[in-house]
Design a protein around this motif. Sequence first.
Motif, mmCIF file in Angstrom:
data_model
loop_
_atom_site.group_PDB
_atom_site.id
_atom_site.type_symbol
_atom_site.label_atom_id
_atom_site.label_comp_id
_atom_site.label_asym_id
_atom_site.label_seq_id
_atom_site.Cartn_x
_atom_site.Cartn_y
_atom_site.Cartn_z
ATOM 1 N N GLU B 294 25.338 14.688 36.192
ATOM 2 C CA GLU B 294 25.830 13.726 37.209
ATOM 3 C C GLU B 294 26.667 12.619 36.602
ATOM 4 O O GLU B 294 26.599 11.462 37.017
ATOM 5 N N LEU B 295 27.454 13.003 35.586
ATOM 6 C CA LEU B 295 28.361 12.036 34.962
ATOM 7 C C LEU B 295 29.761 12.251 35.543
ATOM 8 O O LEU B 295 30.715 12.531 34.819
ATOM 9 N N ASN B 296 29.876 12.129 36.850
ATOM 10 C CA ASN B 296 31.183 12.347 37.494
ATOM 11 C C ASN B 296 31.248 11.585 38.809
ATOM 12 O O ASN B 296 30.346 10.803 39.146
ATOM 13 N N ASP B 297 32.329 11.858 39.562
ATOM 14 C CA ASP B 297 32.519 11.169 40.837
ATOM 15 C C ASP B 297 31.334 11.387 41.784
ATOM 16 O O ASP B 297 30.873 10.461 42.448
ATOM 17 N N LEU B 298 30.833 12.624 41.803
ATOM 18 C CA LEU B 298 29.707 12.920 42.709
ATOM 19 C C LEU B 298 28.455 12.142 42.300
ATOM 20 O O LEU B 298 27.712 11.637 43.162
ATOM 21 N N GLY B 299 28.260 12.054 40.993
ATOM 22 C CA GLY B 299 27.109 11.294 40.489
ATOM 23 C C GLY B 299 27.217 9.819 40.859
ATOM 24 O O GLY B 299 26.217 9.174 41.211
ATOM 25 N N ILE B 300 28.435 9.299 40.794
ATOM 26 C CA ILE B 300 28.637 7.883 41.146
ATOM 27 C C ILE B 300 28.438 7.691 42.654
ATOM 28 O O ILE B 300 27.771 6.743 43.087
ATOM 29 N N CYS B 301 28.973 8.627 43.454
ATOM 30 C CA CYS B 301 28.787 8.540 44.917
ATOM 31 C C CYS B 301 27.298 8.497 45.265
ATOM 32 O O CYS B 301 26.840 7.682 46.075
ATOM 33 N N LYS B 302 26.565 9.398 44.624
ATOM 34 C CA LYS B 302 25.127 9.489 44.900
ATOM 35 C C LYS B 302 24.436 8.159 44.589
ATOM 36 O O LYS B 302 23.610 7.666 45.367
ATOM 37 N N LYS B 303 24.805 7.592 43.468
ATOM 38 C CA LYS B 303 24.166 6.336 43.052
ATOM 39 C C LYS B 303 24.570 5.185 43.966
ATOM 40 O O LYS B 303 23.735 4.340 44.317
ATOM 41 N N VAL B 304 25.833 5.171 44.394
ATOM 42 C CA VAL B 304 26.277 4.095 45.293
ATOM 43 C C VAL B 304 25.544 4.202 46.631
ATOM 44 O O VAL B 304 25.058 3.203 47.171
ATOM 45 N N ARG B 305 25.436 5.427 47.134
ATOM 46 C CA ARG B 305 24.717 5.604 48.423
ATOM 47 C C ARG B 305 23.272 5.119 48.297
ATOM 48 O O ARG B 305 22.732 4.482 49.199
ATOM 49 N N GLU B 306 22.675 5.449 47.157
ATOM 50 C CA GLU B 306 21.294 5.009 46.896
ATOM 51 C C GLU B 306 21.215 3.485 46.923
ATOM 52 O O GLU B 306 20.288 2.913 47.497
ATOM 53 N N MET B 307 22.200 2.850 46.321
ATOM 54 C CA MET B 307 22.204 1.382 46.278
ATOM 55 C C MET B 307 22.448 0.801 47.665
ATOM 56 O O MET B 307 21.934 -0.262 48.001
ATOM 57 N N MET B 308 23.219 1.537 48.511
ATOM 58 C CA MET B 308 23.498 1.049 49.858
ATOM 59 C C MET B 308 22.222 1.005 50.695
ATOM 60 O O MET B 308 22.121 0.234 51.639
ATOM 61 N N GLY B 309 21.259 1.844 50.318
ATOM 62 C CA GLY B 309 19.982 1.848 51.026
ATOM 63 C C GLY B 309 19.108 0.654 50.658
ATOM 64 O O GLY B 309 18.092 0.391 51.291
ATOM 65 N N LYS B 310 19.535 -0.053 49.636
ATOM 66 C CA LYS B 310 18.740 -1.217 49.225
ATOM 67 C C LYS B 310 19.336 -2.470 49.814
ATOM 68 O O LYS B 310 20.544 -2.569 49.998
ATOM 69 N N ARG B 311 18.472 -3.428 50.101
ATOM 70 C CA ARG B 311 18.973 -4.701 50.608
ATOM 71 C C ARG B 311 19.662 -5.479 49.508
ATOM 72 O O ARG B 311 19.243 -5.424 48.352
ATOM 73 N N LYS B 312 20.681 -6.224 49.877
ATOM 74 C CA LYS B 312 21.384 -7.046 48.887
ATOM 75 C C LYS B 312 20.460 -8.137 48.380
ATOM 76 O O LYS B 312 19.665 -8.654 49.127
#
Lengths: 274, 312
Positions: B294-312
């Motif tokens: 997961e060292l690519n664009d898909l891996g980054i997308c996955k991680k960003v989506r995960e972070m979006m599920g967290k409150r700021k």
Amino acid sequence: MEISNDQLAYHANEIRTHIIRMISHAHSGHPAGALGMADVFTSLYFSIAHVDPEHPWKDDRDRILVSNGHIAPVWYATLAERGYFLKDELLSLRALGSRLQGHPVFRGLPGVENSSGSLGQGIGQAVGVALGLRMKKKANHVFCVVGDGEQQEGSVWEAYWFASTRTLSNLTIIVDRNYIQSEDSTEHVLPLDPFIEKLTAFGLHVISCDGHDFSAIQSAFETARAFHKGPTAIVFRTIPGKGVSFMENTAKWHAEPPTDEQAALALKELESHE
Amino acid sequence: MNSEKATRDGFGDGLVELGASNERVMGFCGDLTKSTRMHLFAKKYPDRFFNVGIQEQNMVAMASGLAMTGWIPFIATYGVFFGRAWDQIRVSVCMQNQNVKMVATHAGITIGEDGMTAQAFEDIAMMRALPNITIIQPADYWEAKHAVEVVAQIRGPVYLRLERGTSPIVTSPHASFIADRAEILRDGNDCVVFACGSMVAHAIRAREMLEKEHISVMVVNVHTIKPIDERTIVACAKKCGRVVVAEAHQVVGGLGGAIAEVLSRELPTKMGFVGMKNVFGESGKPDELEKKYELNDLGICKKVREMMGKRK
């Protein structure tokens, strides 16, 4: 510099006295190797190398590097005896804020050309200095002191191999062959002999020499400087702890400071040599 | 982002140009002259180049000696092999603060088929702990080429981290390279991705993918990992409130660690880490490995989506 063997012997004895005082005062340090190399250091700084204590970093100086940094007390004591800095400073060895660090620090003190203390590196640094000077077509000579226990580091042989391949005749390797290392005799831990043959096989021009005979030391250095086909290694047979009878020829004093009583005994013995 | 070139090629071309303008520059290589792209310099300046043989420890120690005599040695081998000379880097180079430029190629995942021993995923962590060192990982060919001259101008040790594989061009042939400054390549509001090396291009592609999901991603190229641009990092984290770091390195001690050290002190922020997750790599084609780890664009997308599920 023209200097008699008697004068060299006087300075070497003074240097040994400084070493005992420094290590005793600091309550830590490595006396055996330092005492053993006092005669070679004296010859180098007072007779052989083109150095100027008044201008320690002048461009056309010979470079003297030390790879086995734990013998720092003999380096510092020699530099002070030669006039690079005041002898009063010697007793600050290993103290907080001192320029006389436990192991040498690059340009931390006038005349200290390199940092060492992690074995096997100073020799590589010296090879780099020799190559760098030759590429600049400079005539300065490079000397590097290496321990015999230190020969167990593979990087030492990497450096020898490169230096001989590139025929760095402006480099003289000074080996302290005192047969001890931190915990035991070198020959018990990892036998180094036949050492001369090993050095020769690595392409070095090798000279064996008594490290306590000033005429022989002088002659060995002159032969090394005159040799133009490649680097020379002078294997100086030295007595660890030389000059202090109870410290001689034993690994016990590799990294053991003398007690106050032992230091007094040692100084008395050294005084009797004067 | 339509043409692809390797950062090691940018270094090779940059060093040849530097050789002409700076006569103090010289080269050492540990028998990997062509792989590290130092062969171009070696061919043009044979008097200033040495293949020292397979002896990385001595190469580093000798380079410090050359620097003592006024040379600016660029010394090249694979990133993994600098690891075996770490003590020389510590004592002979960094402690003495010598002007030695370590060119570490084949870092990260794109060395591919050679497998785990050749894949440097720990080198940033090892180097970052050393005082006096500057660590730079260019994002593309042009940035690598421009960085070479800047590296020579920095007084002191530099670790230049390069990759074997090609990656898309994300900077400009005319952009100037300023060390110490993280660069905002794409603006955004929801999450900032800090990346280095070829992961910058992956981050830009991830941003385009996430745009379709109405997630606005800021992409920052942190080409200088040490000293790190604290001001830009804090400002971007403040604006987005969510942080992802992407690097072809272990998640321990690398760019992610460096940014976490800044944010934990200045602006505690929840972070996601894209990198090698405490495992060694393996053989495979670079794109296969990028996908698996997961060292690519898909891996980054996955991680960003995960972070979006967290409150700021």
